[in-house]
Design an enzyme around this catalytic site. Structure first.
Site, PDB file in Angstrom:
ATOM      1  N   ARG B  51      42.978  39.259  49.240  1.00 22.93           N
ATOM      2  CA  ARG B  51      42.229  38.766  50.399  1.00 22.93           C
ATOM      3  C   ARG B  51      40.843  38.248  50.005  1.00 22.93           C
ATOM      4  NH1 ARG B  51      43.306  40.846  55.212  1.00 22.93           N
ATOM      5  NH2 ARG B  51      44.380  42.541  54.154  1.00 22.93           N
ATOM      6  N   THR B  52      40.094  39.056  49.265  1.00 21.38           N
ATOM      7  CA  THR B  52      38.721  38.665  48.909  1.00 21.38           C
ATOM      8  C   THR B  52      38.733  37.478  47.944  1.00 21.38           C
ATOM      9  OG1 THR B  52      38.065  40.964  49.192  1.00 21.38           O
ATOM     10  CG2 THR B  52      36.515  39.548  48.040  1.00 21.38           C
ATOM     11  N   LYS B  80      42.449  43.949  26.432  1.00 19.16           N
ATOM     12  CA  LYS B  80      42.402  44.152  24.976  1.00 19.16           C
ATOM     13  C   LYS B  80      41.180  44.969  24.592  1.00 19.16           C
ATOM     14  CE  LYS B  80      44.252  39.508  24.473  1.00 19.16           C
ATOM     15  NZ  LYS B  80      43.758  38.141  24.356  1.00 19.16           N
ATOM     16  N   ARG B 101      35.058  41.214  40.957  1.00 19.44           N
ATOM     17  CA  ARG B 101      35.399  42.536  41.495  1.00 19.44           C
ATOM     18  C   ARG B 101      35.787  43.394  40.304  1.00 19.44           C
ATOM     19  NH1 ARG B 101      38.681  44.767  46.541  1.00 19.44           N
ATOM     20  NH2 ARG B 101      36.923  43.680  47.470  1.00 19.44           N
ATOM     21  N   HIS B 129      29.812  46.114  48.481  1.00 15.27           N
ATOM     22  CA  HIS B 129      30.669  44.969  48.782  1.00 15.27           C
ATOM     23  C   HIS B 129      29.851  44.071  49.716  1.00 15.27           C
ATOM     24  CE1 HIS B 129      34.033  42.502  49.308  1.00 15.27           C
ATOM     25  NE2 HIS B 129      34.878  43.317  49.920  1.00 15.27           N
TER      26      HIS B 129
END
Lengths: 139, 304
Positions: B51-52, B80, B101, B129
């Site tokens: 969604r974001t 990695k 994020r 957020h």
């Protein structure tokens, strides 16, 4: 017990009784070559007991770190046997690589090569928070 | 160079500036369709959030820009063992702005230390957020016409909800805000939010366990989900669950012009039949998320 006065050096006085060794370790005093005396449980009029550290050399100390560990301490600078400066340490605004963030969700728990930095957010209650995750520093 | 890592990185004036631009984009989207031509937004999602991520990508595409990035850590070099700092050093060579994020709290701050381009925090664990908060503020402003002199109720999980904490923080800088905290004892707002945000800023707030009691006084109702895993035993959960589900029946005592927000995804905390009520604004909130991100990208890129 008597420890000789120092001619040139630093006396960290009024350390809370029992905290002397912690101050000794956090300031990395074991790495110095000069004479150092850590005296524990010295009688004190103000607090009953205190710890004192005498360093027989004029070295650069991280007063911020000292301020965080022992905010009640005083630092006396001695030259030619005389007191030339007396400093009261204060709580530092930030402390770097002294406190480790204990929040497992904090980026510092996984990221290599970053400093652990805590910021003073509440002077009265002596609250420090991690600059990354804002978790409170725990004693 | 500016970043947005926490809503408090912006002054009240800067927040208002972003909201005003977003409001103008809603009315004149065509005027903004080429504002970011030849600019690249990198969306670095070290944990998935469709969604974001889509909201950011839609925002950049709507500004005439381009996007690149990854949608989970497995398709990036972090799988990695690459550090956040190194990933950002590399990606900032390929892009003009980065939205990231990360599951670890504070990762965007680490990114900001090494990045040559602006960093937007698109969520860092349970921490911040800020673009959700901007979205919430825009929705309140467009629906209520103001961001001051409002009674705002927060209902449900107030303990773990980062969107709740961030919005309270943002509202603490507005005048005449009264907060009503509606939750079971198990999910009450943490003490540090009370002491460091609400008490510190002299906010007027009350705590209650009853959504019904609070309802008539509210101008805004911010719903969150009460999750079963937050409770110590199932009996407590079952006992309390229905108290924090918004139904048309419970809405009957609410003000006619109230607006209901929810950061989504919703599970069952808002009954589906509430969706058709004019006070249900949570899908408008999603739309606003795109516009507010467009305005934010422009601000951080210094585009007027």
């Amino acid at each position: 017990m008597k420890i000789d006065p120092i001619k040139n050096g630093i006396v960290i006085d009024h350390i809370e009784a029992g905290k002397g060794m912690e101050v000794y370790n956090i300031l990395n005093l074991s790495e110095l070559d000069c004479m150092i005396a850590l005296i524990k449980n010295v009688p004190s009029k103000k607090t009953g007991k205190k710890d004192i550290i005498k360093i027989d050399a004029s070295v650069a100390l991280d007063l911020d770190v000292l301020g965080y560990i022992a905010p009640e301490a005083t630092v006396n600078f001695i030259e030619n046997g005389a007191l030339v400066k007396k400093s009261k340490v204060a709580l530092p605004e930030t402390v770097k690589n002294v406190i480790k963030c204990k929040n497992p969700r904090c980026i510092t728990s996984v990221e290599q090569g970053i400093d652990q930095v805590f910021k003073l957010v509440d002077k009265e209650n002596r609250v420090y928070r991690c600059i990354y995750c804002e978790s409170k520093a725990k004693d | 160079m500016r970043n947005l890592l926490s809503i408090t990185d912006f002054s009240v004036e800067e927040v208002n500036e972003v909201l005003e631009t977003a409001a103008d984009i809603i009315v004149h989207p065509e005027a903004y369709s080429e504002k970011c031509k030849n600019k690249i937004l990198a969306t670095l999602f070290f944990e998935p959030s469709t969604r974001t991520r889509l909201s950011f990508e839609s925002a950049m595409l709507s500004l005439g820009g381009k996007t690149l990035g990854f949608s989970d850590a497995n398709s990036s070099s972090s799988s990695k063992g690459e550090s956040v700092a190194d990933t950002i050093r590399v990606v900032s060579c390929y892009s003009d702005i980065i939205a990231m994020r990360h599951p670890k709290e504070g990762a965007p701050l680490v990114a900001s230390f090494v990045s040559d381009v602006p960093i937007i925090n698109a969520g860092d664990g349970g921490h911040n957020h800020p673009t959700q908060t901007l979205t919430d503020l825009l929705t309140i402003k467009t629906e209520m016409g103001r961001l001051d002199n409002l009674t705002v109720g927060f209902c449900g999980d107030l303990k773990f909800g980062r969107t709740v904490h961030s919005l309270i923080q943002a509202l603490s800088r507005m005048k005449g805000i009264k907060i009503v905290l509606i939750s079971p004892d198990e999910l009450k707002i943490p003490d540090y939010v009370k002491s460091d945000v609400m008490d510190k800023n002299g906010m007027d707030y009350v705590e209650t366990r009853s959504l019904e009691e609070a309802m008539p006084s509210l101008d805004v109702l911010y719903m969150t989900r009460v999750q079963q895993e937050r409770f110590f035993n199932e009996d407590d959960y079952l006992r309390l669950r229905d108290s924090y589900i918004l139904t048309l029946d419970k809405l009957s005592t609410a003000k006619k012009e109230m607006c209901v927000l929810h950061p989504l995804p919703r599970v069952n905390e808002i009954a589906v039949d509430v969706d058709s009520d004019p006070r249900a604004c949570y899908f408008k909130q999603v739309r606003n998320g795109r516009y507010v991100r467009m305005a934010l990208i422009m601000k951080l890129l210094g585009i007027k």
